[in-house]
Scaffold this motif. Structure first.
Motif, mmCIF file in Angstrom:
data_model
loop_
_atom_site.group_PDB
_atom_site.id
_atom_site.type_symbol
_atom_site.label_atom_id
_atom_site.label_comp_id
_atom_site.label_asym_id
_atom_site.label_seq_id
_atom_site.Cartn_x
_atom_site.Cartn_y
_atom_site.Cartn_z
ATOM 1 N N GLY A 167 -0.939 -17.471 -6.030
ATOM 2 C CA GLY A 167 0.408 -18.016 -5.856
ATOM 3 C C GLY A 167 0.358 -19.181 -4.882
ATOM 4 N N VAL A 168 1.527 -19.655 -4.494
ATOM 5 C CA VAL A 168 1.582 -20.729 -3.492
ATOM 6 C C VAL A 168 1.902 -20.096 -2.132
ATOM 7 C CG1 VAL A 168 2.320 -22.363 -5.283
ATOM 8 C CG2 VAL A 168 4.047 -21.294 -3.793
ATOM 9 N N PRO A 169 1.587 -20.793 -1.045
ATOM 10 C CA PRO A 169 1.817 -20.207 0.282
ATOM 11 C C PRO A 169 3.307 -19.969 0.543
ATOM 12 C CG PRO A 169 0.496 -22.226 0.450
ATOM 13 C CD PRO A 169 0.989 -22.139 -0.954
ATOM 14 N N GLY A 170 3.605 -19.026 1.400
ATOM 15 C CA GLY A 170 5.005 -18.789 1.777
ATOM 16 C C GLY A 170 5.279 -17.383 2.240
ATOM 17 N N PHE A 171 4.439 -16.455 1.818
ATOM 18 C CA PHE A 171 4.656 -15.095 2.308
ATOM 19 C C PHE A 171 3.374 -14.277 2.222
ATOM 20 C CE2 PHE A 171 5.529 -14.918 -2.205
ATOM 21 C CZ PHE A 171 5.020 -13.698 -2.632
ATOM 22 N N SER A 172 3.386 -13.200 2.988
ATOM 23 C CA SER A 172 2.291 -12.245 2.942
ATOM 24 C C SER A 172 2.876 -10.931 2.435
ATOM 25 C CB SER A 172 1.701 -12.067 4.333
ATOM 26 O OG SER A 172 2.704 -11.616 5.212
ATOM 27 N N PHE A 173 2.010 -9.958 2.210
ATOM 28 C CA PHE A 173 2.537 -8.651 1.825
ATOM 29 C C PHE A 173 1.647 -7.555 2.399
ATOM 30 C CE2 PHE A 173 0.045 -10.441 -1.677
ATOM 31 C CZ PHE A 173 -0.919 -9.459 -1.883
ATOM 32 N N VAL A 174 2.271 -6.391 2.538
ATOM 33 C CA VAL A 174 1.591 -5.243 3.119
ATOM 34 C C VAL A 174 1.731 -4.082 2.146
ATOM 35 C CG1 VAL A 174 1.515 -3.663 5.092
ATOM 36 C CG2 VAL A 174 2.218 -6.053 5.440
ATOM 37 N N VAL A 175 0.635 -3.459 1.802
ATOM 38 C CA VAL A 175 0.668 -2.223 1.020
ATOM 39 C C VAL A 175 0.348 -1.116 2.012
ATOM 40 C CG1 VAL A 175 -0.372 -0.895 -0.858
ATOM 41 C CG2 VAL A 175 -0.038 -3.367 -1.120
ATOM 42 N N CYS A 176 1.243 -0.155 2.136
ATOM 43 C CA CYS A 176 1.043 0.843 3.194
ATOM 44 C C CYS A 176 1.447 2.248 2.776
ATOM 45 C CB CYS A 176 1.803 0.429 4.443
ATOM 46 S SG CYS A 176 3.580 0.335 4.224
ATOM 47 N N ARG A 177 0.974 3.186 3.580
ATOM 48 C CA ARG A 177 1.350 4.584 3.416
ATOM 49 C C ARG A 177 2.737 4.789 4.003
ATOM 50 N NH1 ARG A 177 -3.745 7.528 5.597
ATOM 51 N NH2 ARG A 177 -4.830 7.801 3.628
ATOM 52 N N ARG A 178 3.628 5.363 3.195
ATOM 53 C CA ARG A 178 5.009 5.506 3.636
ATOM 54 C C ARG A 178 5.122 6.365 4.902
ATOM 55 N NH1 ARG A 178 7.118 8.375 -0.230
ATOM 56 N NH2 ARG A 178 7.060 6.652 -1.694
ATOM 57 N N THR A 179 4.343 7.445 4.964
ATOM 58 C CA THR A 179 4.464 8.337 6.140
ATOM 59 C C THR A 179 4.091 7.596 7.427
ATOM 60 O OG1 THR A 179 2.244 9.151 5.618
ATOM 61 C CG2 THR A 179 4.106 10.547 4.955
ATOM 62 N N SER A 180 3.061 6.757 7.363
ATOM 63 C CA SER A 180 2.655 5.997 8.551
ATOM 64 C C SER A 180 3.750 5.000 8.924
ATOM 65 C CB SER A 180 1.359 5.240 8.285
ATOM 66 O OG SER A 180 0.362 6.128 7.859
ATOM 67 N N LEU A 181 4.275 4.334 7.888
ATOM 68 C CA LEU A 181 5.328 3.344 8.123
ATOM 69 C C LEU A 181 6.545 3.999 8.780
ATOM 70 C CD1 LEU A 181 6.331 0.405 7.529
ATOM 71 C CD2 LEU A 181 7.285 1.323 5.398
ATOM 72 N N GLU A 182 6.970 5.123 8.221
ATOM 73 C CA GLU A 182 8.157 5.786 8.769
ATOM 74 C C GLU A 182 7.921 6.277 10.194
ATOM 75 O OE1 GLU A 182 10.595 7.254 4.838
ATOM 76 O OE2 GLU A 182 8.902 8.476 5.484
ATOM 77 N N ALA A 183 6.683 6.672 10.468
ATOM 78 C CA ALA A 183 6.361 7.167 11.808
ATOM 79 C C ALA A 183 6.292 6.039 12.841
ATOM 80 C CB ALA A 183 5.026 7.921 11.775
ATOM 81 N N SER A 184 6.339 4.780 12.355
ATOM 82 C CA SER A 184 6.229 3.656 13.294
ATOM 83 C C SER A 184 7.577 3.267 13.890
ATOM 84 C CB SER A 184 5.605 2.449 12.588
ATOM 85 O OG SER A 184 6.533 1.875 11.685
ATOM 86 N N ASP A 185 8.613 4.009 13.579
ATOM 87 C CA ASP A 185 9.958 3.694 14.054
ATOM 88 C C ASP A 185 9.979 3.552 15.589
ATOM 89 O OD1 ASP A 185 12.618 3.173 13.968
ATOM 90 O OD2 ASP A 185 13.228 5.126 13.175
#
Ligand SMILES: *Cc1c(COP(=O)(O)O)cnc(C)c1O
Length: 379
Positions: free
Chosen positions: A202-220
């Motif tokens: 693609g063209v530059p402009g954004f990045s993306f993260v693929v992550c484990r939902r439980t880890s993400l939710e625990a990062s609150d």
């Protein structure tokens, strides 16, 4: 069908890359950020990214888009997921690993760096020892394809060890995702970061993260930045499908088309195959011209290759670069700290025919510089 890239010089770089004309054409629209069509495109992209990663929301993974280049995505993960009382182990064998360490320093995240030489891969056993000796470590960050040299790090082995010891695993797969297979479960990956303008073309402009939902939710509560808050970004996308702040609408339209073209090409296996063909064509041709690779072949990935400056008094990189540029080709300066190198990327909308054209221009350029190289037989 996709069209060839028109007019511009092919970019043999690590990104931004040469993209197809149809990917660029996809940007010739003005969609509002709240437009239902745009929201549907963002949703489709998020689900395609999970598919490319070989995971799904059903088994607990999420894909989140973040404005900015790849570095912003990494900074988003570091700044918003590592706990206040956490400690990060950064594994570094190149400039991108060092960048993660620098980010941790700026963010005042306690960290330690496990370094190894740029022409070697980190030893999984050393990672195990380090984690055993320092129980304060909560998170481990490692680069998949270290674009500094093109080396492929043993992310699966390292992630497996770190995950088994209860650590979260953060993988910078910026220049690997979409072309170098990685089993997120086997590598125990909590957060994988890549961006729009690398192997997905693609063209530059954004990045993306693929992550484990439980880890993400625990990062609150861990966010140290408002704009880079990964959990808040995810919640925004989940609640109304929208970005919290202005999205790069055109880059997202281009990326959507880039994913269509990835599927047309035959998916990531076919893409990896094309890059491998580019790589083989490149290293064979460069060996015939007398250039030497920086890395041993068994550590060398097919994304980007570092070549040593030839030992010839007439060789001057700036002049070499300009001569190639005049002939319509863009290569990349080196980044290795202990050797003079330049880099040639194999990714983007490039084919072996483009690589052959580049090789011809390289032969002409060194001849013009008066550089003659002893040719060793191809390895
Ligand atoms: C390209 C790249 C990045 C991100 O660099 P940006 O300039 O922010 O796009 C990070 N890590 C690696 C390994 C990369 O190749």
């Amino acid at each position: 069908m996709s069209l060839p890239a028109a007019h511009d010089k092919p970019l043999f770089t690590p990104g931004p890359l040469t993209t197809s004309a149809t990917i660029k054409q996809a940007m010739l629209r003005d969609l509002g950020s709240r437009d239902v069509e745009f929201i549907a495109i963002v949703r489709a992209i998020r689900s395609s990214l999970l598919e490319i990663a070989g995971v799904s929301t059903m088994d607990g993974y999420e894909a989140i888009l973040m404005q900015g280049s790849g570095t912003f995505g990494i900074e988003s993960v570091l700044s918003s997921t590592i706990p206040r009382d956490g400690k990060l182990l950064v594994i570094a064998n190149g400039a991108y690993g060092e960048r993660i360490a620098k980010m941790a320093a700026v963010l005042q995240i306690p960290h330690t760096v496990l370094r190894c030489a740029e022409d070697t891969v980190p030893a999984p056993d050393e990672v195990r020892d380090q984690l055993g000796n320092d129980p304060q470590i909560t998170d481990v960050a490692v680069v998949h394809c270290e674009t500094t040299t093109g080396i492929i790090n043993p992310v699966t082995e390292i992630g497996f060890i770190a995950g088994g010891m209860g650590k979260r695993v953060i993988v910078d797969s910026m220049s690997g995702f979409g072309a170098i297979p990685l089993d997120l479960r086997a590598a125990s990956v909590d957060y994988l970061i890549s961006s729009a303008n690398k192997c997905l073309e693609g063209v530059p402009g954004f990045s993306f993260v693929v992550c484990r939902r439980t880890s993400l939710e625990a990062s609150d509560g861990n966010a140290r930045s408002l704009s880079l808050d990964l959990l808040a970004q995810w919640r925004g996308l989940e609640t109304n499908g929208q970005f919290r702040f202005t999205p790069p609408t055109h880059a997202i339209l281009a990326f959507h088309q880039a994913l269509v073209e990835l599927a047309q090409e035959g998916g990531i296996a076919a893409r990896a195959q094309r890059y491998q063909q580019n790589y083989r064509c490149l290293v064979d041709g460069m060996a015939k011209l007398g250039f030497e690779e920086y890395l041993p072949r068994d550590l060398q990935g097919y994304i980007i290759t570092s070549f040593r400056y030839p030992e010839h008094p007439q060789f001057d990189f700036e002049q070499f670069y300009s001569l190639l540029n005049e002939r319509g080709f863009v290569i990349y300066p080196g980044k290795v700290s202990n050797a003079d190198c330049f880099r040639i990327g194999n990714i983007g909308r490039l084919f072996p025919s483009d690589v052959r054209a580049l090789l011809g221009a390289i032969a002409d350029s060194i001849a013009e510089m008066g550089v003659t190289l002893p040719v060793t037989s191809a390895r």
